[in-house]
Motif scaffolding. Structure first.
Motif, PDB file in Angstrom:
ATOM      1  N   GLN A  38       0.901  -1.017   0.061  1.00 52.00           N
ATOM      2  CA  GLN A  38      -0.090   0.011   0.148  1.00 52.00           C
ATOM      3  C   GLN A  38       0.940   1.306  -0.006  1.00 52.00           C
ATOM      4  O   GLN A  38       1.779   1.422   0.731  1.00 52.00           O
ATOM      5  CB  GLN A  38      -1.043  -0.078   1.491  1.00 52.00           C
ATOM      6  CG  GLN A  38      -1.809   1.213   1.302  1.00 52.00           C
ATOM      7  CD  GLN A  38      -2.900   1.102   2.494  1.00 52.00           C
ATOM      8  OE1 GLN A  38      -2.726   0.135   3.222  1.00 52.00           O
ATOM      9  NE2 GLN A  38      -3.718   2.106   2.625  1.00 52.00           N
ATOM     10  N   ASP A  39       0.478   2.346  -0.884  1.00 55.59           N
ATOM     11  CA  ASP A  39       1.165   3.472  -0.805  1.00 55.59           C
ATOM     12  C   ASP A  39       0.966   4.209   0.628  1.00 55.59           C
ATOM     13  O   ASP A  39       0.005   4.282   1.086  1.00 55.59           O
ATOM     14  CB  ASP A  39       0.866   4.205  -2.042  1.00 55.59           C
ATOM     15  CG  ASP A  39       0.870   3.337  -3.261  1.00 55.59           C
ATOM     16  OD1 ASP A  39       1.916   2.828  -3.518  1.00 55.59           O
ATOM     17  OD2 ASP A  39      -0.047   3.309  -4.005  1.00 55.59           O
ATOM     18  N   LEU A  40       2.040   5.274   0.558  1.00 58.49           N
ATOM     19  CA  LEU A  40       2.221   6.100   1.606  1.00 58.49           C
ATOM     20  C   LEU A  40       2.115   7.759   1.176  1.00 58.49           C
ATOM     21  O   LEU A  40       2.762   7.871   0.487  1.00 58.49           O
ATOM     22  CB  LEU A  40       3.128   5.749   2.744  1.00 58.49           C
ATOM     23  CG  LEU A  40       3.195   4.356   3.168  1.00 58.49           C
ATOM     24  CD1 LEU A  40       4.694   3.938   3.962  1.00 58.49           C
ATOM     25  CD2 LEU A  40       2.263   4.028   3.986  1.00 58.49           C
ATOM     26  N   TYR A  41       1.692   8.514   2.227  1.00 58.36           N
ATOM     27  CA  TYR A  41       1.743   9.885   1.966  1.00 58.36           C
ATOM     28  C   TYR A  41       2.531  10.309   3.572  1.00 58.36           C
ATOM     29  O   TYR A  41       2.314   9.944   4.616  1.00 58.36           O
ATOM     30  CB  TYR A  41       0.716  10.400   1.683  1.00 58.36           C
ATOM     31  CG  TYR A  41       0.856  11.986   1.943  1.00 58.36           C
ATOM     32  CD1 TYR A  41       1.278  12.860   0.839  1.00 58.36           C
ATOM     33  CD2 TYR A  41       0.513  12.841   3.034  1.00 58.36           C
ATOM     34  CE1 TYR A  41       1.445  14.030   0.819  1.00 58.36           C
ATOM     35  CE2 TYR A  41       0.560  14.312   3.034  1.00 58.36           C
ATOM     36  CZ  TYR A  41       1.240  14.834   1.915  1.00 58.36           C
ATOM     37  OH  TYR A  41       1.251  16.124   2.141  1.00 58.36           O
ATOM     38  N   MET A  42       3.609  11.259   3.395  1.00 55.16           N
ATOM     39  CA  MET A  42       4.294  11.562   4.452  1.00 55.16           C
ATOM     40  C   MET A  42       4.437  13.472   4.459  1.00 55.16           C
ATOM     41  O   MET A  42       4.735  13.922   3.126  1.00 55.16           O
ATOM     42  CB  MET A  42       5.505  10.924   4.881  1.00 55.16           C
ATOM     43  CG  MET A  42       5.342   9.669   4.984  1.00 55.16           C
ATOM     44  SD  MET A  42       7.226   8.904   5.363  1.00 55.16           S
ATOM     45  CE  MET A  42       7.544   9.458   7.122  1.00 55.16           C
ATOM     46  N   PRO A  90      12.812   8.903   8.828  1.00 53.92           N
ATOM     47  CA  PRO A  90      11.519   8.627   8.719  1.00 53.92           C
ATOM     48  C   PRO A  90      10.772   7.580   7.661  1.00 53.92           C
ATOM     49  O   PRO A  90       9.974   6.858   7.775  1.00 53.92           O
ATOM     50  CB  PRO A  90      10.898   9.862   8.592  1.00 53.92           C
ATOM     51  CG  PRO A  90      11.843  10.828   9.318  1.00 53.92           C
ATOM     52  CD  PRO A  90      13.235  10.308   8.938  1.00 53.92           C
ATOM     53  N   ILE A  91      11.379   8.066   6.380  1.00 57.51           N
ATOM     54  CA  ILE A  91      10.792   7.208   5.116  1.00 57.51           C
ATOM     55  C   ILE A  91      11.216   5.677   5.359  1.00 57.51           C
ATOM     56  O   ILE A  91      10.507   4.787   5.024  1.00 57.51           O
ATOM     57  CB  ILE A  91      11.351   8.026   4.120  1.00 57.51           C
ATOM     58  CG1 ILE A  91      10.739   9.187   3.804  1.00 57.51           C
ATOM     59  CG2 ILE A  91      11.294   6.990   2.722  1.00 57.51           C
ATOM     60  CD1 ILE A  91      11.374   9.973   2.608  1.00 57.51           C
ATOM     61  N   LEU A  92      12.492   5.477   5.559  1.00 55.61           N
ATOM     62  CA  LEU A  92      12.946   4.024   5.832  1.00 55.61           C
ATOM     63  C   LEU A  92      12.205   3.260   6.777  1.00 55.61           C
ATOM     64  O   LEU A  92      11.899   2.251   6.920  1.00 55.61           O
ATOM     65  CB  LEU A  92      14.522   3.748   6.170  1.00 55.61           C
ATOM     66  CG  LEU A  92      15.469   4.457   4.990  1.00 55.61           C
ATOM     67  CD1 LEU A  92      16.957   4.317   5.474  1.00 55.61           C
ATOM     68  CD2 LEU A  92      15.047   3.735   3.635  1.00 55.61           C
ATOM     69  N   THR A  93      11.854   4.028   8.117  1.00 53.93           N
ATOM     70  CA  THR A  93      11.099   3.422   9.071  1.00 53.93           C
ATOM     71  C   THR A  93       9.498   3.123   8.626  1.00 53.93           C
ATOM     72  O   THR A  93       9.094   1.968   8.745  1.00 53.93           O
ATOM     73  CB  THR A  93      11.016   4.316  10.265  1.00 53.93           C
ATOM     74  OG1 THR A  93      12.222   4.633  10.718  1.00 53.93           O
ATOM     75  CG2 THR A  93      10.047   3.756  11.329  1.00 53.93           C
ATOM     76  N   ALA A  94       9.001   4.132   7.820  1.00 51.00           N
ATOM     77  CA  ALA A  94       7.899   3.795   7.152  1.00 51.00           C
ATOM     78  C   ALA A  94       7.618   2.577   6.120  1.00 51.00           C
ATOM     79  O   ALA A  94       6.582   1.812   6.362  1.00 51.00           O
ATOM     80  CB  ALA A  94       7.164   4.894   6.482  1.00 51.00           C
ATOM     81  N   LEU A  95       8.822   2.477   5.879  1.00 50.44           N
ATOM     82  CA  LEU A  95       9.028   1.261   4.536  1.00 50.44           C
ATOM     83  C   LEU A  95       9.290   0.048   5.357  1.00 50.44           C
ATOM     84  O   LEU A  95       9.538  -0.792   4.688  1.00 50.44           O
ATOM     85  CB  LEU A  95      10.037   1.788   3.517  1.00 50.44           C
ATOM     86  CG  LEU A  95       9.570   2.932   2.471  1.00 50.44           C
ATOM     87  CD1 LEU A  95      10.821   3.130   1.658  1.00 50.44           C
ATOM     88  CD2 LEU A  95       8.280   2.242   1.651  1.00 50.44           C
TER      89      LEU A  95
END
Length: 370
Positions: A38-42, A90-95
């Motif tokens: 699923q795609d994300l927005y940050m 933060p991006i690597l954590t979200a992924l």
């Protein structure tokens, strides 16, 4: 032109996660297209145009090709640490990349950034200022394999026209250029050693080599059309105001990006390695486009491009070439689709050899492509 529908944009994430970073005067956002998920927005509250301008100016401080200019490593570590804390971690954590446990199964991330973010080394971010923290935590280079693209559209186009250049089963042929003594330029004699290193590794691949005065603009253009892999070991200059006039400096003059793009390769090309000065360097006067030579070669039809964000040490180039081509030919069996993995391997090997703190030597290498 109408914007592409989101369902079409998602096709860009066929081979890796795609992180599209947008910077505006009021906010910084990331749209993350996740590979098979699923795609994300940050939203990044700590990032602003003023902060990025300061980071870019620090990052753009003069760097020479010895990798030892006083104060540069410290300045670079400040930039890498700030990018890590505010954006990359933060991006690597979200992924879910922070739980990566094996070097053999690292996720791939393709960065598509706008503004000054397009010219900052997101791939090398890490907690470098706190040595205690660094000893307990990994950096971006340890957690993922990184690539860049100038736009999601360019990535979609490259994915559509991707061809298996090895359909015949024959190893791809290599075309190499070395310019040890280009007129009116600083001599770079190790370019000969660099191509000899490739020659030593690529024993099963046909290698065409134009050296010194044999490498004229017309001869290089002609051989570019005939080979799947191209390696350019020479000086280069960028024209930030007229990007298509950016050029590789050969014995009889500059081979411009405009001239290369006019070739209109019928099947696309698999790989270009730009072992030259200033092949992936940005300019604050035109921050909204990734106009560097590496991105230009990708747009011209090379599906994988390796470039550098600043001039590398003349003696480091053969070391890098040996590690890169050894992996691509021996471990990846000549599959240019694993260019990002080969670059990752070579950069980590160089980092281990010179030491992480000698960041000017290992940070500049980037992959542009699919």
């Amino acid at each position: 032109m109408k914007p592409k529908p989101f369902d079409e944009l998602k096709n860009a994430a066929l081979h890796s996660h795609v992180v599209a970073l947008n910077i505006a005067w009021w906010r910084c956002d990331a749209l993350i297209l996740r590979h098979q998920s699923q795609d994300l927005y940050m939203f990044f509250a700590q990032v602003s145009p003023e902060v990025l301008q300061q980071l870019f100016m620090t990052f753009s401080r003069p760097k020479n090709d010895t990798g030892t200019m006083g104060g540069c490593e410290g300045s670079l570590e400040q930039v890498l640490s700030h990018l890590w804390e505010c954006i990359v971690e933060p991006i690597l954590t979200a992924l879910g990349c922070m739980e990566t446990s094996s070097d053999h199964d690292l996720p791939r991330i393709t960065w598509c950034a706008s503004g000054l973010l397009a010219f900052l080394p997101l791939h090398a971010a890490g907690p470098y200022l706190d040595r205690v923290e660094r000893s307990r935590r990994s950096s971006a280079l340890d957690l993922a394999i990184h690539s860049y693209v100038p736009s999601i559209t360019s990535l979609l186009n490259a994915t559509r026209v991707r061809h298996d250049l090895n359909e015949s089963g024959a190893p791809p042929t290599i075309f190499a250029v070395s310019q040890p003594a280009t007129p009116h330029q600083i001599p770079i004699p190790s370019t000969i050693t660099e191509v000899k290193a490739i020659q030593h590794v690529a024993t099963s691949h046909g290698l065409t080599w134009l050296n010194d005065s044999a490498a004229t603009t017309s001869a290089v253009l002609a051989d570019m059309e005939e080979h799947a892999w191209v390696h350019l070991a020479c000086h280069a200059v960028q024209d930030p105001l007229e990007p298509l006039q950016s050029a590789f400096l050969l014995h009889d003059g500059g081979l411009t990006l405009r001239s290369i793009m006019r070739l209109r390769f019928d099947r696309g090309k698999a790989l270009a390695v730009l072992s030259a000065c200033q092949t992936a360097t940005g300019d604050s006067k035109v921050p909204d486009e990734a106009v560097h030579l590496a991105a230009g070669m990708f747009m011209a039809g090379f599906q994988n491009v390796v470039g550098t964000m600043w001039s590398i040490n003349d003696k480091d180039a053969p070391v890098f070439a040996t590690a890169f081509y050894s992996y691509l030919i021996n471990e990846a069996s000549g599959d240019s689709g694993q260019t990002a993995q080969a670059l990752h391997h070579a950069v980590r090997k160089m980092r281990d050899q010179v030491g992480e703190s000698n960041s000017l030597k290992w940070v500049p290498f980037i992959h542009v492509g699919i």
